[in-house]
Design a protein around this motif. Structure first.
Motif, PDB file in Angstrom:
ATOM      1  N   LEU A  99      44.866  11.647 -36.222  1.00 51.12           N
ATOM      2  CA  LEU A  99      44.705  12.670 -35.188  1.00 51.12           C
ATOM      3  C   LEU A  99      45.701  13.817 -35.397  1.00 51.12           C
ATOM      4  O   LEU A  99      46.914  13.585 -35.453  1.00 51.12           O
ATOM      5  N   PRO A 100      45.213  15.068 -35.512  1.00 48.93           N
ATOM      6  CA  PRO A 100      46.134  16.205 -35.629  1.00 48.93           C
ATOM      7  C   PRO A 100      47.069  16.276 -34.419  1.00 48.93           C
ATOM      8  O   PRO A 100      46.675  15.949 -33.295  1.00 48.93           O
ATOM      9  N   GLY A 101      48.302  16.712 -34.652  1.00 50.65           N
ATOM     10  CA  GLY A 101      49.277  16.743 -33.572  1.00 50.65           C
ATOM     11  C   GLY A 101      49.146  17.928 -32.647  1.00 50.65           C
ATOM     12  O   GLY A 101      49.436  17.832 -31.451  1.00 50.65           O
ATOM     13  N   THR A 102      48.716  19.077 -33.184  1.00 51.18           N
ATOM     14  CA  THR A 102      48.634  20.309 -32.392  1.00 51.18           C
ATOM     15  C   THR A 102      47.337  21.041 -32.719  1.00 51.18           C
ATOM     16  O   THR A 102      46.954  21.150 -33.883  1.00 51.18           O
ATOM     17  N   VAL A 103      46.682  21.548 -31.685  1.00 52.20           N
ATOM     18  CA  VAL A 103      45.450  22.324 -31.859  1.00 52.20           C
ATOM     19  C   VAL A 103      45.603  23.643 -31.122  1.00 52.20           C
ATOM     20  O   VAL A 103      45.948  23.665 -29.933  1.00 52.20           O
ATOM     21  N   ILE A 104      45.346  24.739 -31.826  1.00 51.35           N
ATOM     22  CA  ILE A 104      45.371  26.066 -31.214  1.00 51.35           C
ATOM     23  C   ILE A 104      43.940  26.579 -31.118  1.00 51.35           C
ATOM     24  O   ILE A 104      43.295  26.830 -32.137  1.00 51.35           O
ATOM     25  N   TYR A 105      43.442  26.689 -29.889  1.00 49.72           N
ATOM     26  CA  TYR A 105      42.098  27.223 -29.653  1.00 49.72           C
ATOM     27  C   TYR A 105      42.217  28.695 -29.279  1.00 49.72           C
ATOM     28  O   TYR A 105      42.540  29.041 -28.140  1.00 49.72           O
ATOM     29  N   ASP A 106      41.965  29.560 -30.230  1.00 48.39           N
ATOM     30  CA  ASP A 106      41.976  31.008 -29.978  1.00 48.39           C
ATOM     31  C   ASP A 106      40.556  31.525 -30.151  1.00 48.39           C
ATOM     32  O   ASP A 106      40.030  31.575 -31.270  1.00 48.39           O
ATOM     33  N   VAL A 107      39.929  31.903 -29.043  1.00 47.62           N
ATOM     34  CA  VAL A 107      38.522  32.322 -29.075  1.00 47.62           C
ATOM     35  C   VAL A 107      38.303  33.498 -30.016  1.00 47.62           C
ATOM     36  O   VAL A 107      37.207  33.692 -30.544  1.00 47.62           O
ATOM     37  N   ASP A 108      39.348  34.295 -30.250  1.00 48.35           N
ATOM     38  CA  ASP A 108      39.201  35.485 -31.102  1.00 48.35           C
ATOM     39  C   ASP A 108      38.722  35.120 -32.510  1.00 48.35           C
ATOM     40  O   ASP A 108      38.023  35.908 -33.158  1.00 48.35           O
ATOM     41  N   PHE A 109      39.062  33.926 -32.977  1.00 48.76           N
ATOM     42  CA  PHE A 109      38.658  33.514 -34.328  1.00 48.76           C
ATOM     43  C   PHE A 109      37.238  32.958 -34.368  1.00 48.76           C
ATOM     44  O   PHE A 109      36.750  32.610 -35.447  1.00 48.76           O
ATOM     45  N   THR A 110      36.594  32.848 -33.225  1.00 51.24           N
ATOM     46  CA  THR A 110      35.198  32.403 -33.210  1.00 51.24           C
ATOM     47  C   THR A 110      34.228  33.566 -33.063  1.00 51.24           C
ATOM     48  O   THR A 110      33.015  33.375 -33.163  1.00 51.24           O
ATOM     49  N   MET A 111      34.745  34.768 -32.850  1.00 57.21           N
ATOM     50  CA  MET A 111      33.871  35.910 -32.554  1.00 57.21           C
ATOM     51  C   MET A 111      33.003  36.313 -33.743  1.00 57.21           C
ATOM     52  O   MET A 111      31.930  36.890 -33.561  1.00 57.21           O
ATOM     53  N   THR A 112      33.448  36.021 -34.949  1.00 54.37           N
ATOM     54  CA  THR A 112      32.656  36.375 -36.137  1.00 54.37           C
ATOM     55  C   THR A 112      31.842  35.199 -36.663  1.00 54.37           C
ATOM     56  O   THR A 112      31.173  35.326 -37.693  1.00 54.37           O
ATOM     57  N   LEU A 113      31.894  34.063 -35.964  1.00 52.75           N
ATOM     58  CA  LEU A 113      31.071  32.920 -36.374  1.00 52.75           C
ATOM     59  C   LEU A 113      29.599  33.307 -36.217  1.00 52.75           C
ATOM     60  O   LEU A 113      29.160  33.664 -35.123  1.00 52.75           O
ATOM     61  N   PRO A 114      28.809  33.274 -37.304  1.00 52.75           N
ATOM     62  CA  PRO A 114      27.413  33.705 -37.207  1.00 52.75           C
ATOM     63  C   PRO A 114      26.655  32.959 -36.111  1.00 52.75           C
ATOM     64  O   PRO A 114      26.946  31.790 -35.826  1.00 52.75           O
ATOM     65  N   ALA A 115      25.689  33.640 -35.508  1.00 57.34           N
ATOM     66  CA  ALA A 115      24.952  33.052 -34.386  1.00 57.34           C
ATOM     67  C   ALA A 115      24.324  31.710 -34.749  1.00 57.34           C
ATOM     68  O   ALA A 115      24.391  30.747 -33.977  1.00 57.34           O
ATOM     69  N   ALA A 116      23.721  31.632 -35.932  1.00 57.02           N
ATOM     70  CA  ALA A 116      23.048  30.392 -36.335  1.00 57.02           C
ATOM     71  C   ALA A 116      24.044  29.247 -36.486  1.00 57.02           C
ATOM     72  O   ALA A 116      23.785  28.121 -36.046  1.00 57.02           O
ATOM     73  N   LEU A 117      25.199  29.536 -37.089  1.00 58.57           N
ATOM     74  CA  LEU A 117      26.212  28.501 -37.255  1.00 58.57           C
ATOM     75  C   LEU A 117      26.843  28.135 -35.921  1.00 58.57           C
ATOM     76  O   LEU A 117      27.190  26.979 -35.672  1.00 58.57           O
ATOM     77  N   SER A 118      26.980  29.110 -35.034  1.00 57.64           N
ATOM     78  CA  SER A 118      27.480  28.831 -33.686  1.00 57.64           C
ATOM     79  C   SER A 118      26.570  27.830 -32.992  1.00 57.64           C
ATOM     80  O   SER A 118      27.029  26.888 -32.332  1.00 57.64           O
TER      81      SER A 118
END
Length: 360
Positions: free
Chosen positions: A148-167
């Motif tokens: 299990l990873p110790g720390t997770v950073i969820y920053d929505v800004d890095f999901t904004m370019t995720l293509p619609a189909a892959l999203s």
């Protein structure tokens, strides 16, 4: 209420737009100073944007290994381990989806290095103590708290370019984690709450993202839902759906998220006769279900404008029988007994791209 056990996974989460700026703080909190950055070849340029953020805080990365690939093949892991040792990295930072995070887990469990994740998809791997690896065409999984990873950073800004189909496929992949948690052998009321809330958030957000990929509120809602669904995957056992996806993905090199998206409604349809209470709860959080969870899943996939046949991603019809043999060879626990002929028809429908029906 039935008796149950509940264990909370000890992961640290930093959530919110702009939270990537706290990356140096998280590295220092662990007492580290030379992180190795990990990514796929496709995200090499994106992950390099982390280096100035680290440098401004006096942290110089040990380097970048950008060869992560789906299903975490062991030969890639071995290359990454050699590189990790050669640059004397003291922790790893995974930037991306399940492929990169899987590689980070593989390095971490073999070396004991701390692992920080920055997810850019909705796959949920960052929330699980599970590692799936592929060697010689077969995918195996193992579970260990140290994965299990110790720390997770969820920053929505890095999901904004995720293509619609892959999203869309990444989000349905996350929903699959939650749905199977509802009828897992070791499910519990806490996981049920997380599973239903995560499914609801994603089912509402994904169609909006497909139609408007720049909707930041929908993106944030989806990331929140994916986090909850990932917690489900990391806390209880999985069943037929995940067994089929591991079989199909690892043995026939099918894309991970797309395979989960195609298989999910069919796996639920297979199990439906044995889980009526779960089907009712699930229907209540799926828009357009009209009280029928399978219909709700079919409606969702239609809204996501997704190709629904494994044949569209390279699987051949003659592979169906081989997949059945692999799947029944070492089956996961499942609420319905694994019967060869109904299972074969389930896989055939996945291959053909038919709508799911609970008639087997």
């Amino acid at each position: 209420m039935h008796s149950f056990e509940y264990n909370a996974n000890p992961a640290r989460v930093v959530f919110g737009s702009g939270s990537i700026k706290r990356l140096p703080e998280e590295v220092k909190r662990l007492g580290k100073s030379k992180p190795l950055l990990l990514s796929t070849p496709q995200q090499k340029e994106q992950v390099q944007a982390l280096e100035p953020i680290l440098k401004d805080a006096g942290i110089t990365s040990a380097g970048l290994f950008s060869e992560a690939t789906m299903h975490t093949p062991t030969h890639i892991t071995n290359q990454a381990l050699e590189y990790t040792k050669s640059v004397s990295a003291d922790c790893v930072i995974s930037f991306g989806g399940g492929s990169t995070i899987g590689l980070g887990k593989a390095i971490s469990i073999r070396t004991g290095l701390e692992h920080i994740c920055i997810p850019t998809t909705y796959a949920g791997s960052e929330m699980t103590p599970i590692l799936g690896e592929t060697e010689e065409g077969k995918k195996t999984t193992r579970s260990d708290e140290k994965i299990l990873p110790g720390t997770v950073i969820y920053d929505v800004d890095f999901t904004m370019t995720l293509p619609a189909a892959l999203s869309a496929t990444s989000g349905v992949n996350a929903i699959a984690h939650a749905v199977e948690a509802l009828y897992a052998r070791n499910t519990n009321p806490i996981m049920n709450l997380l599973a239903l809330e995560g499914t609801k958030e994603l089912a509402e957000a994904l169609p909006t993202i497909v139609n408007n990929p720049q909707d930041k509120e929908a993106r944030s809602k989806a990331q929140y839902g994916a986090w909850l669904c990932g917690m489900c995957l990391g806390s209880v056992g999985m069943a037929l759906h995940h067994k089929l996806c591991h079989t199909l993905g690892g043995s026939f090199n099918l894309p991970h998220a797309e395979t989960h998206t195609i298989v999910l409604p069919h796996a639920i349809a297979y199990n439906a006769p044995k889980i009526p209470e779960v089907m009712e709860k699930l229907a209540n959080v799926l828009p357009g279900s009209d009280g029928d969870a399978i219909k709700g899943l079919n409606v969702l996939l239609t809204k996501l404008k997704f190709k629904r046949g494994l044949k569209d991603f390279g699987m051949k019809e003659e592979d169906v029988d081989k997949a059945v043999e692999i799947a029944v060879g070492n089956p996961y626990w499942n609420p319905r007994e694994i019967e060869k002929e109904p299972l074969r028809e389930t896989i055939r429908r996945c291959w053909a791209g038919q709508e799911a029906k609970a008639d087997l």
